[in-house]
Design a protein around this motif. Structure first.
Motif, PDB file in Angstrom:
ATOM      1  N   PHE A   1       0.808  -1.235   0.000  1.00 42.99           N
ATOM      2  CA  PHE A   1       0.000   0.000   0.000  1.00 42.99           C
ATOM      3  C   PHE A   1       0.834   1.275   0.000  1.00 42.99           C
ATOM      4  N   ARG A   2       2.153   1.132  -0.125  1.00 40.67           N
ATOM      5  CA  ARG A   2       3.017   2.308   0.051  1.00 40.67           C
ATOM      6  C   ARG A   2       2.690   3.452  -0.901  1.00 40.67           C
ATOM      7  N   MET A   3       2.406   3.103  -2.149  1.00 43.39           N
ATOM      8  CA  MET A   3       2.169   4.165  -3.127  1.00 43.39           C
ATOM      9  C   MET A   3       0.676   4.459  -3.303  1.00 43.39           C
ATOM     10  N   ASP A   4      -0.173   3.873  -2.473  1.00 44.51           N
ATOM     11  CA  ASP A   4      -1.616   4.169  -2.484  1.00 44.51           C
ATOM     12  C   ASP A   4      -1.794   5.581  -1.935  1.00 44.51           C
ATOM     13  N   GLU A   5      -2.424   6.431  -2.716  1.00 41.12           N
ATOM     14  CA  GLU A   5      -2.491   7.838  -2.299  1.00 41.12           C
ATOM     15  C   GLU A   5      -3.337   8.052  -1.039  1.00 41.12           C
ATOM     16  N   ASN A   6      -4.143   7.060  -0.686  1.00 37.08           N
ATOM     17  CA  ASN A   6      -4.949   7.193   0.534  1.00 37.08           C
ATOM     18  C   ASN A   6      -4.247   6.638   1.772  1.00 37.08           C
ATOM     19  N   VAL A   7      -3.067   6.105   1.574  1.00 36.58           N
ATOM     20  CA  VAL A   7      -2.335   5.492   2.694  1.00 36.58           C
ATOM     21  C   VAL A   7      -1.101   6.330   3.012  1.00 36.58           C
ATOM     22  N   PRO A   8      -0.990   6.817   4.244  1.00 37.45           N
ATOM     23  CA  PRO A   8       0.223   7.567   4.594  1.00 37.45           C
ATOM     24  C   PRO A   8       1.449   6.645   4.596  1.00 37.45           C
ATOM     25  N   LEU A   9       2.560   7.194   4.133  1.00 33.59           N
ATOM     26  CA  LEU A   9       3.845   6.472   4.108  1.00 33.59           C
ATOM     27  C   LEU A   9       4.760   7.246   5.046  1.00 33.59           C
ATOM     28  N   VAL A  10       5.107   6.649   6.174  1.00 31.88           N
ATOM     29  CA  VAL A  10       5.608   7.472   7.278  1.00 31.88           C
ATOM     30  C   VAL A  10       6.958   7.015   7.833  1.00 31.88           C
ATOM     31  N   ILE A  11       7.848   7.985   7.977  1.00 28.55           N
ATOM     32  CA  ILE A  11       9.016   7.845   8.848  1.00 28.55           C
ATOM     33  C   ILE A  11       8.781   8.853   9.971  1.00 28.55           C
ATOM     34  N   PRO A  12       8.593   8.409  11.194  1.00 27.30           N
ATOM     35  CA  PRO A  12       8.173   9.330  12.256  1.00 27.30           C
ATOM     36  C   PRO A  12       9.053  10.575  12.399  1.00 27.30           C
ATOM     37  N   GLU A  13      10.367  10.422  12.208  1.00 22.69           N
ATOM     38  CA  GLU A  13      11.247  11.595  12.337  1.00 22.69           C
ATOM     39  C   GLU A  13      11.128  12.525  11.129  1.00 22.69           C
ATOM     40  N   VAL A  14      10.540  12.046  10.040  1.00 20.54           N
ATOM     41  CA  VAL A  14      10.559  12.801   8.777  1.00 20.54           C
ATOM     42  C   VAL A  14       9.215  13.447   8.474  1.00 20.54           C
ATOM     43  N   ASN A  15       8.146  12.653   8.448  1.00 16.11           N
ATOM     44  CA  ASN A  15       6.837  13.193   8.031  1.00 16.11           C
ATOM     45  C   ASN A  15       5.701  12.687   8.928  1.00 16.11           C
ATOM     46  N   PRO A  16       5.787  12.961  10.230  1.00 18.42           N
ATOM     47  CA  PRO A  16       4.731  12.487  11.125  1.00 18.42           C
ATOM     48  C   PRO A  16       3.367  13.078  10.765  1.00 18.42           C
ATOM     49  N   GLU A  17       3.386  14.262  10.151  1.00 24.19           N
ATOM     50  CA  GLU A  17       2.137  14.950   9.812  1.00 24.19           C
ATOM     51  C   GLU A  17       1.289  14.137   8.837  1.00 24.19           C
ATOM     52  N   ALA A  18       1.926  13.236   8.095  1.00 23.51           N
ATOM     53  CA  ALA A  18       1.180  12.471   7.090  1.00 23.51           C
ATOM     54  C   ALA A  18       0.122  11.567   7.723  1.00 23.51           C
ATOM     55  N   MET A  19       0.324  11.227   9.004  1.00 22.62           N
ATOM     56  CA  MET A  19      -0.641  10.336   9.661  1.00 22.62           C
ATOM     57  C   MET A  19      -1.433  11.048  10.762  1.00 22.62           C
ATOM     58  N   SER A  20      -1.405  12.372  10.702  1.00 23.65           N
ATOM     59  CA  SER A  20      -2.150  13.111  11.725  1.00 23.65           C
ATOM     60  C   SER A  20      -3.629  12.764  11.593  1.00 23.65           C
ATOM     61  N   GLY A  21      -4.266  12.620  12.705  1.00 23.48           N
ATOM     62  CA  GLY A  21      -5.688  12.286  12.674  1.00 23.48           C
ATOM     63  C   GLY A  21      -5.952  10.813  12.865  1.00 23.48           C
ATOM     64  N   ILE A  22      -4.946   9.984  12.630  1.00 21.95           N
ATOM     65  CA  ILE A  22      -5.138   8.544  12.857  1.00 21.95           C
ATOM     66  C   ILE A  22      -4.711   8.244  14.296  1.00 21.95           C
TER      67      ILE A  22
ATOM     68  N   CYS B   1      18.094   5.970   4.027  1.00 25.45           N
ATOM     69  CA  CYS B   1      18.567   7.115   3.231  1.00 25.45           C
ATOM     70  C   CYS B   1      17.945   8.423   3.727  1.00 25.45           C
ATOM     71  N   LEU B   2      16.625   8.408   3.904  1.00 18.49           N
ATOM     72  CA  LEU B   2      15.936   9.672   4.225  1.00 18.49           C
ATOM     73  C   LEU B   2      16.161  10.121   5.668  1.00 18.49           C
ATOM     74  N   MET B   3      16.497   9.200   6.552  1.00 21.27           N
ATOM     75  CA  MET B   3      16.846   9.614   7.919  1.00 21.27           C
ATOM     76  C   MET B   3      18.009  10.605   7.888  1.00 21.27           C
ATOM     77  N   ALA B   4      18.933  10.402   6.952  1.00 20.59           N
ATOM     78  CA  ALA B   4      20.085  11.305   6.844  1.00 20.59           C
ATOM     79  C   ALA B   4      19.825  12.447   5.880  1.00 20.59           C
ATOM     80  N   ALA B   5      19.148  12.155   4.779  1.00 21.78           N
ATOM     81  CA  ALA B   5      18.983  13.184   3.739  1.00 21.78           C
ATOM     82  C   ALA B   5      17.946  14.238   4.128  1.00 21.78           C
ATOM     83  N   THR B   6      16.942  13.852   4.902  1.00 22.64           N
ATOM     84  CA  THR B   6      15.859  14.800   5.188  1.00 22.64           C
ATOM     85  C   THR B   6      16.305  16.030   5.979  1.00 22.64           C
ATOM     86  N   PRO B   7      17.071  15.874   7.051  1.00 22.06           N
ATOM     87  CA  PRO B   7      17.487  17.084   7.774  1.00 22.06           C
ATOM     88  C   PRO B   7      18.252  18.059   6.863  1.00 22.06           C
ATOM     89  N   LEU B   8      19.024  17.510   5.932  1.00 23.56           N
ATOM     90  CA  LEU B   8      19.760  18.364   4.985  1.00 23.56           C
ATOM     91  C   LEU B   8      18.783  18.977   3.979  1.00 23.56           C
TER      92      LEU B   8
END
Lengths: 382, 382
Positions: B141-162, B182-189
């Protein structure tokens, strides 16, 4: 007889890890589809010297010379004082390893050096002074503007004019193994579409750090499988079931020396100071062949089908790119082979149009990455 | 009792290859410097289910839940019919593995899935229908637009409300392991300088292909060291002392599925369809942590000292970057650890000014790359 023990052990490592898995060495073609220069022995053939003959590359020099029927009238086996007096059998003859001294180069036409940079710096100019043409596998003279840095398939013109029999010594540098393997694949594409930027990540084998490193990888692996702490003599950390940033010293710009070799040697070999290169060099627990993930950015469009055709026709290159079978180059497959294997040839989805490609390259570090390239250079001297 | 044997063997592999080399598991910190959410057991805590509990990630779910004192009032151990009836000890209690059926989700608040994409596709929606919040480790379901794809340190907002306790089921997808690391390191930059293009080459561990692949790597290594032909059940070629292009199917554009996950998931997680990503994914003979060489191109300048500061302060990230000692992240060092380690942070010499960086990232594939990330998502539901 320590060297014999070591060589025997080294041989056993090969037998166990490589030959027994890819068929016996005698039956295994050294090359996928190569054009060899075959020469019979001649009375007028050059006299050779192999410097560092007891090392991993030194031993491979002999293997390649034999495989390619390199003509010679005599061959000197040279090594450090420690190895002097040991015996080496080559093409059915017994040789005694001689100590490397300035006098050793008297009458030597071609000297193949692989004994480290400091030996090359000390004895390379001495050999040249005695009229020898030195093909040096170390990094000592690679960036010297008076010394050609040559991959025969890529820039043979750089050494034009240097020939055996002119009575004049000369130095020719063998590029770094990672550079050779990368440029064997990148150059044919560069010649068609001009590479403007290249991002390289390497997967480098133990052999690049010498026979002792290969032995340590085997030893450590046994130890770890037995639950014992790994012996770390060559590297400062566990290598078995691990990988780490290349052990070359890190420079002030944060790159290690191995990475900057890829950056600087590419510019020199391509005679193009504008080409932009970055590299991340990593040591992986593989025995003797390097792999490289290479991202290419071109000035002109080059689609992937054309790129495949170009690579299929490139000398010393074999394309292994079967998407349906998920079959691409591996270090094991190119081990003990002459040709560099290229695969994963695909349009880079992060670049516009057809100006970018990703490729994956594997090449035997000891062979094309060192000994074979040097012997090919020597062949051009004749 | 086959699963017990397998788990015991798996445990032995860990003991031999990891724990004995980095200190006993009990004494070894799971994290370098992390901020954990510690919660005591509560009567009102959620009911949990672990789907695929006998697999490598399933076992790690239990380990992480325990390490983080995740609150629960009950926990169901679910697996295939084949594993049903087996016993698992968790936090001092004996559990019987239950067969995964639609009824199994009755009364389950949070279900952690790691049993492969087809199981997720079949049972994920059923669980949601029963009111469960599913945190799914598969790609279903990762690329399902109705399903949040979440790394808590990166995009917690994607699952807000659940949230648990709203009586409403939901699906949340755990990204692919390589993407998370990869994104754990790349996102802060990225948050500071906006990444416009990223070139990734991976060095992926056996664990990504499951416990059986880890066992095969050990078995093959023993066989090769004994001069025997390697057993190739999981992969179609030798893995010991070798590496190969990732075993995921290759798509028509020449990328394999693993690589396109990095391309597409990055865009979704960053909510940015303009970011350009290319990746080459390679399987290396390492046990359970992935490494990635990441080349970054930024919109705004970001010098390496600032980048180091940003990464040192990033949650879930530890910087290991000692140039003088040549000490940088390794897979072994991050094995069984929570934090992703970053090093080799340096200005990319192939890019102008300060708009490019090269970094090298290592993260535990089973932990932050799968189980830990999923449990962190579950923590946010409370």
């Amino acid at each position: 007889m320590a060297a014999f023990t070591r060589l025997t052990y080294h041989q056993r490592v090969h037998n166990n890890l490589l030959s027994s898995l890819t068929g016996p060495a005698a039956a295994r073609p050294r090359t996928f589809a190569t054009t060899r220069i075959r020469m019979s022995l001649q009375e007028s053939a050059p006299s050779l010297a192999v410097v560092g003959v007891t090392g991993a590359v030194g031993q491979e020099f002999l293997s390649v010379l034999s495989d390619r029927d390199f003509p010679y009238c005599s061959i000197k086996m040279l090594a450090s004082k420690r190895s002097a007096g040991k015996h080496i059998t080559f093409q059915g003859r017994d040789y005694v390893v001689e100590e490397l001294t300035p006098d050793a180069f008297q009458g030597v036409d071609i000297a193949l050096f692989s004994a480290g940079g400091s030996i090359s710096k000390e004895f390379g100019p001495i050999a040249v002074g005695k009229g020898s043409i030195v093909v040096d596998n170390s990094s000592a003279f690679r960036m010297d503007e008076n010394v050609p840095l040559v991959i025969p398939e890529v820039n043979p013109e750089a050494m034009s004019g240097i020939k055996v029999g002119k009575g004049k010594g000369a130095l020719i540098a063998n590029p770094n193994c990672s550079t050779i393997i990368c440029l064997m694949a990148a150059t044919p594409l560069h010649q068609h579409a001009k590479v403007v930027r290249m991002v390289v990540s390497t997967y480098q084998a133990a052999s690049g750090a010498g026979a002792a490193a290969m032995e340590e990888l085997v030893l450590q692996t046994r130890e770890v499988l037995e639950g014992k702490p790994p012996t770390c003599n060559i590297f400062n950390q566990q290598y078995a079931f691990n990988l780490f940033s290349h052990n070359a010293p890190v420079l002030s710009n944060g790159y290690n020396e191995e990475e900057m070799k890829l950056v600087n040697e590419t510019r020199k070999i391509w005679n193009n100071n504008d080409v932009k290169v970055t590299a991340t060099c990593i040591r992986v627990p593989v025995m003797r062949a390097h792999a490289e993930s290479v991202n290419l950015q071109f000035e002109k469009p080059l689609d992937e089908e054309r790129a495949k055709d170009i690579l299929k026709n490139a000398p010393g290159v074999v394309v292994i790119d079967d998407r349906a079978a998920n079959r691409f180059p591996t270090p094991l497959e190119v081990s003990n082979k002459d040709d560099v294997a290229v695969g994963r040839i695909r349009r880079d989805v992060s670049q516009d149009g057809d100006t970018g490609l990703d490729i994956f390259v594997c090449g035997d570090q000891i062979r094309k990455g060192a000994a074979l390239n040097a012997v090919q250079i020597a062949e051009m001297l004749l």
